[in-house]
Design a protein around this motif. Sequence first.
Motif, PDB file in Angstrom:
ATOM      1  N   MET A 123      54.887  58.403  38.344  1.00 50.96           N
ATOM      2  CA  MET A 123      54.359  57.298  37.541  1.00 50.96           C
ATOM      3  C   MET A 123      52.854  57.156  37.794  1.00 50.96           C
ATOM      4  N   LEU A 124      52.114  56.967  36.713  1.00 48.77           N
ATOM      5  CA  LEU A 124      50.695  56.649  36.823  1.00 48.77           C
ATOM      6  C   LEU A 124      50.512  55.175  36.502  1.00 48.77           C
ATOM      7  N   TYR A 125      49.815  54.477  37.386  1.00 52.06           N
ATOM      8  CA  TYR A 125      49.524  53.060  37.170  1.00 52.06           C
ATOM      9  C   TYR A 125      48.033  52.894  36.863  1.00 52.06           C
ATOM     10  N   ILE A 126      47.744  52.328  35.696  1.00 50.95           N
ATOM     11  CA  ILE A 126      46.376  51.991  35.312  1.00 50.95           C
ATOM     12  C   ILE A 126      46.160  50.538  35.723  1.00 50.95           C
ATOM     13  N   ILE A 127      45.290  50.309  36.708  1.00 55.21           N
ATOM     14  CA  ILE A 127      45.202  48.983  37.322  1.00 55.21           C
ATOM     15  C   ILE A 127      43.857  48.317  37.067  1.00 55.21           C
ATOM     16  N   GLY A 128      43.913  47.100  36.546  1.00 50.48           N
ATOM     17  CA  GLY A 128      42.706  46.301  36.350  1.00 50.48           C
ATOM     18  C   GLY A 128      42.221  45.747  37.682  1.00 50.48           C
ATOM     19  N   THR A 129      40.922  45.884  37.923  1.00 54.20           N
ATOM     20  CA  THR A 129      40.340  45.432  39.191  1.00 54.20           C
ATOM     21  C   THR A 129      39.227  44.413  38.941  1.00 54.20           C
ATOM     22  N   PRO A 130      38.784  43.711  39.987  1.00 48.31           N
ATOM     23  CA  PRO A 130      37.736  42.697  39.818  1.00 48.31           C
ATOM     24  C   PRO A 130      36.449  43.282  39.228  1.00 48.31           C
ATOM     25  N   ILE A 131      35.747  42.467  38.458  1.00 47.54           N
ATOM     26  CA  ILE A 131      34.449  42.885  37.918  1.00 47.54           C
ATOM     27  C   ILE A 131      33.310  42.437  38.825  1.00 47.54           C
ATOM     28  N   GLY A 132      33.657  41.700  39.866  1.00 49.08           N
ATOM     29  CA  GLY A 132      32.646  41.228  40.808  1.00 49.08           C
ATOM     30  C   GLY A 132      33.307  40.537  41.986  1.00 49.08           C
ATOM     31  N   ASN A 133      33.864  39.378  41.725  1.00 49.69           N
ATOM     32  CA  ASN A 133      34.541  38.602  42.753  1.00 49.69           C
ATOM     33  C   ASN A 133      35.857  39.285  43.144  1.00 49.69           C
ATOM     34  N   LEU A 134      35.976  39.662  44.400  1.00 52.28           N
ATOM     35  CA  LEU A 134      37.138  40.419  44.851  1.00 52.28           C
ATOM     36  C   LEU A 134      38.438  39.625  44.811  1.00 52.28           C
ATOM     37  N   GLU A 135      38.358  38.322  44.625  1.00 53.11           N
ATOM     38  CA  GLU A 135      39.567  37.508  44.527  1.00 53.11           C
ATOM     39  C   GLU A 135      40.201  37.581  43.136  1.00 53.11           C
ATOM     40  N   ASP A 136      39.491  38.160  42.186  1.00 54.18           N
ATOM     41  CA  ASP A 136      39.996  38.245  40.810  1.00 54.18           C
ATOM     42  C   ASP A 136      40.877  39.475  40.615  1.00 54.18           C
ATOM     43  N   ILE A 137      42.021  39.489  41.287  1.00 57.79           N
ATOM     44  CA  ILE A 137      42.974  40.579  41.134  1.00 57.79           C
ATOM     45  C   ILE A 137      44.374  39.980  41.207  1.00 57.79           C
ATOM     46  N   THR A 138      45.299  40.547  40.462  1.00 52.61           N
ATOM     47  CA  THR A 138      46.637  39.953  40.392  1.00 52.61           C
ATOM     48  C   THR A 138      47.487  40.348  41.597  1.00 52.61           C
ATOM     49  N   LEU A 139      48.496  39.524  41.862  1.00 56.94           N
ATOM     50  CA  LEU A 139      49.444  39.816  42.940  1.00 56.94           C
ATOM     51  C   LEU A 139      50.190  41.117  42.671  1.00 56.94           C
ATOM     52  N   ARG A 140      50.500  41.343  41.402  1.00 55.00           N
ATOM     53  CA  ARG A 140      51.194  42.577  41.028  1.00 55.00           C
ATOM     54  C   ARG A 140      50.339  43.806  41.318  1.00 55.00           C
ATOM     55  N   ALA A 141      49.049  43.711  41.013  1.00 53.31           N
ATOM     56  CA  ALA A 141      48.144  44.838  41.271  1.00 53.31           C
ATOM     57  C   ALA A 141      48.093  45.147  42.765  1.00 53.31           C
ATOM     58  N   LEU A 142      48.016  44.121  43.590  1.00 52.56           N
ATOM     59  CA  LEU A 142      47.973  44.333  45.036  1.00 52.56           C
ATOM     60  C   LEU A 142      49.267  44.971  45.534  1.00 52.56           C
ATOM     61  N   ARG A 143      50.404  44.521  44.993  1.00 54.10           N
ATOM     62  CA  ARG A 143      51.685  45.099  45.397  1.00 54.10           C
ATOM     63  C   ARG A 143      51.753  46.587  45.036  1.00 54.10           C
ATOM     64  N   ILE A 144      51.345  46.921  43.820  1.00 52.52           N
ATOM     65  CA  ILE A 144      51.388  48.319  43.381  1.00 52.52           C
ATOM     66  C   ILE A 144      50.459  49.176  44.240  1.00 52.52           C
ATOM     67  N   LEU A 145      49.275  48.679  44.549  1.00 52.38           N
ATOM     68  CA  LEU A 145      48.329  49.442  45.366  1.00 52.38           C
ATOM     69  C   LEU A 145      48.905  49.726  46.753  1.00 52.38           C
ATOM     70  N   LYS A 146      49.716  48.809  47.256  1.00 50.50           N
ATOM     71  CA  LYS A 146      50.347  49.015  48.563  1.00 50.50           C
ATOM     72  C   LYS A 146      51.499  50.018  48.488  1.00 50.50           C
ATOM     73  N   GLU A 147      52.092  50.157  47.294  1.00 50.52           N
ATOM     74  CA  GLU A 147      53.283  50.994  47.148  1.00 50.52           C
ATOM     75  C   GLU A 147      52.999  52.436  46.731  1.00 50.52           C
ATOM     76  N   VAL A 148      51.886  52.661  46.029  1.00 50.91           N
ATOM     77  CA  VAL A 148      51.628  54.010  45.506  1.00 50.91           C
ATOM     78  C   VAL A 148      51.347  54.999  46.632  1.00 50.91           C
ATOM     79  N   ASP A 149      51.479  56.288  46.299  1.00 53.36           N
ATOM     80  CA  ASP A 149      51.226  57.345  47.278  1.00 53.36           C
ATOM     81  C   ASP A 149      49.747  57.709  47.359  1.00 53.36           C
ATOM     82  N   TYR A 150      49.051  57.544  46.243  1.00 57.98           N
ATOM     83  CA  TYR A 150      47.670  58.027  46.177  1.00 57.98           C
ATOM     84  C   TYR A 150      46.891  57.200  45.166  1.00 57.98           C
ATOM     85  N   ILE A 151      45.586  57.079  45.412  1.00 59.19           N
ATOM     86  CA  ILE A 151      44.718  56.311  44.509  1.00 59.19           C
ATOM     87  C   ILE A 151      43.547  57.183  44.074  1.00 59.19           C
TER      88      ILE A 151
END
Length: 224
Positions: A1-29
Amino acid sequence: MLYIIGTPIGNLEDITLRALRILKEVDYIFAEDTRRALKLLNFYSIKKPVDSYNEHSSPKKIDKILSMLKDGKNIAYLSDAGMPVIADPGTELVNLCVENNIEWDVIPGVSSVLTAIAASGFYGNRFVFLGFMPRDKKRRRILRKIKENDMSDVYIFFESPERLVKTLNDVYDILGNVEIFVARELTKVHQEYFKGTVKRALERFSEGVRGEITVVLKVNHKKG
């Protein structure tokens, strides 16, 4: 599976809980800019192997990504900032999955385009995104098309600090003293909003400007 993930445009707090979970679960970025990706990952204490993928990547990098996906690896792709595929090389990765019958998904996130539209307060049911505004003759050609085309009254584009004043001058010469919104360094410490006419914008930015810039134009096309 390839995940296309939206990330902050400046403020690092602007990221979703789902995005953080996926980043922790994937094998490679893979990331358009590994330095910005690592800054985000370190902020949230996420330890994953990271490699670059951008417009300058060789065909071998695409082959590497495809091989990993075919081997059953889960991969995340991060753009420089904001939503991948929007003025971003992630388009090739989506098409890679389509052509090879590989699953992909999008994890939505913040977008500088939509953030600037919301901040501008310009009313309209439609807007046209122009991406990065080109230089000189091509820029003036686009502005003339905007003048002739009433498909939308709101246009948004990215511009570099070095060319902002030249672009504003062309807007003034071709479209007149239209309303404009200039967003600088969106969501960052030195964020700045300017809303007014193009003439006022030229006065405001005549001494130069720094940072990432998003511009929204409000063009009132004459009817009839």
